[in-house]
Design an enzyme around this catalytic site. Sequence first.
Site, PDB file in Angstrom:
ATOM      1  N   GLY A  93      -0.896   2.275  -0.544  1.00  0.00           N
ATOM      2  CA  GLY A  93      -1.690   2.116  -1.753  1.00  0.00           C
ATOM      3  C   GLY A  93      -1.499   0.765  -2.402  1.00  0.00           C
ATOM      4  O   GLY A  93      -0.912  -0.152  -1.814  1.00  0.00           O
ATOM      5  N   SER A  94      -1.988   0.649  -3.635  1.00  0.00           N
ATOM      6  CA  SER A  94      -1.944  -0.621  -4.343  1.00  0.00           C
ATOM      7  C   SER A  94      -0.523  -1.074  -4.628  1.00  0.00           C
ATOM      8  O   SER A  94      -0.213  -2.268  -4.591  1.00  0.00           O
ATOM      9  CB  SER A  94      -2.712  -0.503  -5.664  1.00  0.00           C
ATOM     10  N   PHE A  95       0.366  -0.113  -4.938  1.00  0.00           N
ATOM     11  CA  PHE A  95       1.708  -0.479  -5.394  1.00  0.00           C
ATOM     12  C   PHE A  95       2.820   0.019  -4.473  1.00  0.00           C
ATOM     13  O   PHE A  95       3.982  -0.059  -4.819  1.00  0.00           O
ATOM     14  CB  PHE A  95       1.956   0.062  -6.799  1.00  0.00           C
TER      15      PHE A  95
ATOM     16  N   ASP B  38      -8.422   5.480 -11.763  1.00  0.00           N
ATOM     17  CA  ASP B  38      -8.456   5.055 -10.355  1.00  0.00           C
ATOM     18  C   ASP B  38      -8.881   6.212  -9.454  1.00  0.00           C
ATOM     19  O   ASP B  38      -8.254   6.479  -8.433  1.00  0.00           O
ATOM     20  CB  ASP B  38      -7.087   4.515  -9.927  1.00  0.00           C
TER      21      ASP B  38
END
Length: 846
Positions: A546-548, A677
């Site tokens: 994912g993003s993080f 999100d």
Amino acid sequence: MGVLVLRLILIYSFFSTLVYCGSSLPGNETDRLALQAMKAQILQDPHRVLSSWKDFIHFCLWQGVNCSLQHHQRVIRLDLQSQNLVGTISPHIGNLSFLRELHLQNNSFSHEIPPEIGHLRRLQVLRLDHNSLSGSLPVNVSNCLSLINLNVGYNNLVGKISPEISTLSKLQSLVLQANNLTGEIPPSLGNLSYLMILGANDNNLKGSIPSSLGQLRNLTNISLASNTLSGSVPPSIYNLSALIAFSLSQNQIQGSILSDLGNTLPNLQYFHIYGNQFTGSIPMSISNATSLVELDISENKLTGQVPNLQNLVNLELLSMGNNNFKGHIPNDIVKLSRLRRLSLQNNALSGELPTSLGSCLSLEVLHLQGNLFKGPIPSSMISLKRIRDLDLSCNNLWGEIPRFLQGFSFLKNLNLSYNEFRGAVPVEGVFNTLSATSIVGNTRLCGGIAELQLPKCKHFKESKESKESKESKGGGLSHSFILVISLSGFLGIAILLSLIFLHRLRKKKSKETEMTSLENSILQLSYSALLKATDGFSSINLIGVGSFGSVYKGLLLDDDRAQLVAVKVLNLLRRGASKSFIAECEALRNIRHRNLVKILTVCSSVDFRGNDFKALVYEFMDNGSLEEWLHPTTPTEEVRDAPKNLNLAQRLDIAIDVACALDYLHNHCGTPIVHCDLKPSNVLLDDGLTGHVSDFGLARFLPKETSNVSANQISSTGIRGSVGYVAPEYGMGSKVTTYGDVYSFGILLLEMFTGKRPTDHMFSEGLNLHNFVKVAFPERVTEIADPLLLQGDHTGRRTNDTQKKLKCLCSIFQIGIACSVESPRDRKGISHVASELQSLRDILLR
């Protein structure tokens, strides 16, 4: 044989006469040509209703056609309803000058309504509802001065309601519902003195309710729900004594409910005003409306106490949730023997649950969550055998979970979360299905099915011999010694209670800063434990990035039990990762819902190199993410998994799951939460394909009074979201609102049923997923729908099942378009969306 020959001769003579008459009367010939022109514009006739429309058969014998013998076989009634016809309505319809009834409802006619319909001066009934008609309602329909019934509902009509409709002085039923009509309600409708039914719900009407409608003394049904109407209800409306059904739900109506309501509307059966901004208390006179069947006043700003309702013996639905009511549930609820649904949730009701609830034998849905109820579940509720949905979560209920609940065969959803229940959890019935029961937040429970992973129940039973031994030893003790022992015990209990009180006080004060487990029964895990569970964070166990951070599949071992988990490891080198970790912990700490991913524990530690390490541990979802099902990757030679495919009903179920999760976050979890999100990769599916919203790394909390579209305190600066799903106003720095999530949900919905990502390479130069669907809607639904949804339906004719699927898809796309419009003010509320989708599911499965 002679009789048969005679009959054949008579039939032949009759047909000959009809053919002769048809060829000799000019008006008669006009009707025949008009019908043939109509047939020419019907493209599909799956039931072959038009197979009898042959030139050698007189048109008065054609199926669906009725003629008048008094007017030389002129057509007076055309009935082609519910035949799955596809095509357009020919303008030649205007040549059937003797037509009195036109029934074309429940088909798939498209394009505009021909204005030539205005030539039908004798027309009394015009039924064009449940089609795919577009354009506006022709103004010259007002020339049909004999009209009694005008129904164009459930189409795609646009434009305003023409004031000229008020010239239809004989009109008794005006149904315009479920279109895209705009503008205000014309006050001139108050001139329709014979009007009995006014249905204009599910449009985009605005402005106030005209007081002139109070002149319609014959009005029995008025529905203006699901618009953007504002202002207050004109007092004159409450004087319509003939009124049976009154629905203003899902608008922006303000003011209080008329205090004399129960006396002025004696025939009222359906009173729906939910989803508005009504204030004040429920009038005591409501108990005089003894004909009431459904009373839904939920989602307003009403206050006061629940009044006595014992006179409402016909009541089947009572919904008062999401208001500010206080006090107790009246004991006279026992009188409501026909009650099927009772919803009193997100109020401040208190006291114990009344034992009289057990007398509501017809009860199917009971929602009491989010109140201040205390005490045990009354044993009298054993009589509620028909209950299918029971939610008592977020109260102060205690005691053991009644075992009789496992014998309720209709019970499919049970939520007892966040109470103070203790003891053994039953294992049969609804308790045997993990997704159907929620008991989180009750820290003193034990037992239950293995999937709950609760501690085993310990039973301490004193043996008979031990008990007799103690009694014999204590037989010679003096009374004074016993008294001392008793006083000592009492003092010890007092000290113990004091210590418990102090401990709880300290725990409460430090609650905001603790980074302990989100469930009291599971402690925070160490780095080494997670390292072992994921086999050293092996790439074999990597299930998502994912993003993080990255997500790994893990196996936690604890004594004699093992649990599959998903471990989200934060990449702390990525800017914003630590903030994302805190946001997700905050968001998931105090919320629980069957459609939200369940967080088990967290880890905030250091790795073996001394670097900071943060991770979140979730319940593992066997079926991965919705992304994997909508866009499966091509299998390799090494991995040949069975192809993933979701049918229409399964996708609709998942869409409902996501909508319900958002509805909970926005409206029912204390402080509103905006997810920020929402996308397919953040919707996880369990073994039953139930959807669970995950990844709260960008979530924002909103003060309750600012959760609507006019919020102005929470900036969207810094929100990244995901390209294609982020609400357009966030890109311009607008404030965070719940309508941002609605936009993302609308895009998600369109993606689920078209099979196309919003980032598809085809979307460029101003074309996006929203416009792609909007331009093709509704005529070319089969072209934009995911082909997998219509597999097996392309057999050359449309079956009832195919037609039902297409109608369902049309409605789904309409919802998706409405949710993803550019202006947040024009988007639907998620509660309304969830309700609409659930209604569609009922229709699809019916």
